[in-house]
Design a protein around this motif. Sequence first.
Motif, PDB file in Angstrom:
ATOM      1  N   UNK A   4       0.919  -1.202   0.051  1.00  0.00           N
ATOM      2  CA  UNK A   4      -0.112  -0.035  -0.097  1.00  0.00           C
ATOM      3  C   UNK A   4       0.685   1.370  -0.020  1.00  0.00           C
ATOM      4  N   UNK A   5       0.633   2.113  -0.975  1.00  0.00           N
ATOM      5  CA  UNK A   5       1.192   3.412  -0.741  1.00  0.00           C
ATOM      6  C   UNK A   5       0.569   4.407   0.081  1.00  0.00           C
ATOM      7  N   UNK A   6       1.207   5.195   0.746  1.00  0.00           N
ATOM      8  CA  UNK A   6       0.546   5.886   1.758  1.00  0.00           C
ATOM      9  C   UNK A   6       0.706   7.334   1.580  1.00  0.00           C
ATOM     10  N   UNK A   7       0.468   8.059   2.503  1.00  0.00           N
ATOM     11  CA  UNK A   7       0.152   7.728   3.956  1.00  0.00           C
ATOM     12  C   UNK A   7      -1.462   7.208   4.223  1.00  0.00           C
ATOM     13  N   UNK A   8      -1.397   6.494   5.277  1.00  0.00           N
ATOM     14  CA  UNK A   8      -2.472   5.869   5.697  1.00  0.00           C
ATOM     15  C   UNK A   8      -2.404   4.851   7.013  1.00  0.00           C
ATOM     16  N   UNK A   9      -3.534   4.429   7.266  1.00  0.00           N
ATOM     17  CA  UNK A   9      -3.717   3.625   8.503  1.00  0.00           C
ATOM     18  C   UNK A   9      -4.191   2.406   8.216  1.00  0.00           C
ATOM     19  N   UNK A  82      -4.476  -0.163  14.906  1.00  0.00           N
ATOM     20  CA  UNK A  82      -4.145   0.950  14.136  1.00  0.00           C
ATOM     21  C   UNK A  82      -2.705   0.887  13.818  1.00  0.00           C
ATOM     22  N   UNK A  83      -2.412   0.808  12.404  1.00  0.00           N
ATOM     23  CA  UNK A  83      -1.131   0.601  12.095  1.00  0.00           C
ATOM     24  C   UNK A  83      -0.760   1.722  10.815  1.00  0.00           C
ATOM     25  N   UNK A  84      -0.330   2.907  11.458  1.00  0.00           N
ATOM     26  CA  UNK A  84       0.033   3.784  10.465  1.00  0.00           C
ATOM     27  C   UNK A  84       1.105   3.946   9.685  1.00  0.00           C
ATOM     28  N   UNK A  85       1.115   4.279   8.683  1.00  0.00           N
ATOM     29  CA  UNK A  85       2.578   4.616   7.698  1.00  0.00           C
ATOM     30  C   UNK A  85       2.404   5.843   7.162  1.00  0.00           C
ATOM     31  N   UNK A  86       3.717   6.305   6.747  1.00  0.00           N
ATOM     32  CA  UNK A  86       3.594   7.795   6.027  1.00  0.00           C
ATOM     33  C   UNK A  86       3.839   7.454   4.558  1.00  0.00           C
ATOM     34  N   UNK A  87       4.685   6.484   4.235  1.00  0.00           N
ATOM     35  CA  UNK A  87       4.801   6.327   2.723  1.00  0.00           C
ATOM     36  C   UNK A  87       4.690   5.085   2.224  1.00  0.00           C
ATOM     37  N   UNK A  88       4.524   4.048   2.804  1.00  0.00           N
ATOM     38  CA  UNK A  88       4.292   2.630   2.326  1.00  0.00           C
ATOM     39  C   UNK A  88       4.239   1.627   3.517  1.00  0.00           C
ATOM     40  N   UNK A 110      -8.154  -0.412   5.333  1.00  0.00           N
ATOM     41  CA  UNK A 110      -7.282   0.703   5.723  1.00  0.00           C
ATOM     42  C   UNK A 110      -7.744   1.992   4.791  1.00  0.00           C
ATOM     43  N   UNK A 111      -7.365   3.101   5.568  1.00  0.00           N
ATOM     44  CA  UNK A 111      -7.750   4.452   4.813  1.00  0.00           C
ATOM     45  C   UNK A 111      -6.493   5.350   4.653  1.00  0.00           C
ATOM     46  N   UNK A 112      -6.533   5.878   3.453  1.00  0.00           N
ATOM     47  CA  UNK A 112      -5.511   6.709   3.002  1.00  0.00           C
ATOM     48  C   UNK A 112      -5.889   8.045   3.284  1.00  0.00           C
ATOM     49  N   UNK A 113      -4.721   9.023   3.611  1.00  0.00           N
ATOM     50  CA  UNK A 113      -4.821  10.360   4.132  1.00  0.00           C
ATOM     51  C   UNK A 113      -3.827  11.064   3.418  1.00  0.00           C
ATOM     52  N   UNK A 114      -4.025  12.602   3.239  1.00  0.00           N
ATOM     53  CA  UNK A 114      -3.163  13.558   2.633  1.00  0.00           C
ATOM     54  C   UNK A 114      -1.791  13.363   3.526  1.00  0.00           C
ATOM     55  N   UNK A 115      -1.988  13.361   4.594  1.00  0.00           N
ATOM     56  CA  UNK A 115      -0.873  13.338   5.481  1.00  0.00           C
ATOM     57  C   UNK A 115      -1.148  12.931   7.035  1.00  0.00           C
ATOM     58  N   UNK A 116       0.039  12.495   7.699  1.00  0.00           N
ATOM     59  CA  UNK A 116      -0.133  12.078   9.042  1.00  0.00           C
ATOM     60  C   UNK A 116       0.783  12.842  10.075  1.00  0.00           C
ATOM     61  N   UNK A 117       0.397  13.242  11.094  1.00  0.00           N
ATOM     62  CA  UNK A 117       1.320  13.929  11.887  1.00  0.00           C
ATOM     63  C   UNK A 117       2.601  13.335  11.948  1.00  0.00           C
ATOM     64  N   UNK A 118       3.753  14.291  12.094  1.00  0.00           N
ATOM     65  CA  UNK A 118       5.235  13.748  11.978  1.00  0.00           C
ATOM     66  C   UNK A 118       5.339  12.853  13.307  1.00  0.00           C
ATOM     67  N   UNK A 119       4.763  13.043  14.329  1.00  0.00           N
ATOM     68  CA  UNK A 119       5.218  12.350  15.531  1.00  0.00           C
ATOM     69  C   UNK A 119       4.249  10.786  15.652  1.00  0.00           C
ATOM     70  N   UNK A 120       3.659  10.533  14.554  1.00  0.00           N
ATOM     71  CA  UNK A 120       2.776   9.258  14.604  1.00  0.00           C
ATOM     72  C   UNK A 120       3.474   8.291  14.825  1.00  0.00           C
TER      73      UNK A 120
END
Length: 168
Positions: A4-9, A82-88, A110-120
């Motif tokens: 999966x290409x992200x960001x997403x969770x 919940x398993x977040x990722x910024x890029x992949x 999973x859900x894709x987002x425009x961005x996730x907080x840096x401290x995720x």
Amino acid sequence: MADIEGPGVIQHIWITVDSKTSEGDCFVLRDLIMRMYWDGEENPSVEVPLGDFFCCGFGQECIVNSAIITVVPSRGLNSYFAMPFHKHARITIENQHKNPIPAFFYQIDYCLYDSLPEDTSYFHAQWRRQAITEIGKDYVILDNVKGSGRYVGTYLGLLLRCTFMCIN
């Protein structure tokens, strides 16, 4: 299982698998190894036998009913971590059993987002076993962790052997 290409969770993983191989061998849940990689990691953040990840130790299926892991009587394995990722995100399964597994089905929500907080924080899971514990020596549950984060729990499977004797 997932690429999966992200960001997403990742919000939910559902798996069902035969409890025996095509030859009738057991321990399918211990011989399937699940690995999860976040954002191009070479080494997985998760490397765990499938059954142990879903709180079914010793290669045996069991019923689990919690907010994060559920296992239903028909071998429906569910994770709500919940398993977040910024890029992949990449999730793989390796069959380490000598025989093929006749049926394996899964779904990853999973859900894709425009961005996730840096401290995720990233999800990690460790697995280890020790055949016989040593008297007077602590059994290490969590080791070699770097960085900050939250400890969310431990599944511990114990095999207890009892000897009963009647002595006159």
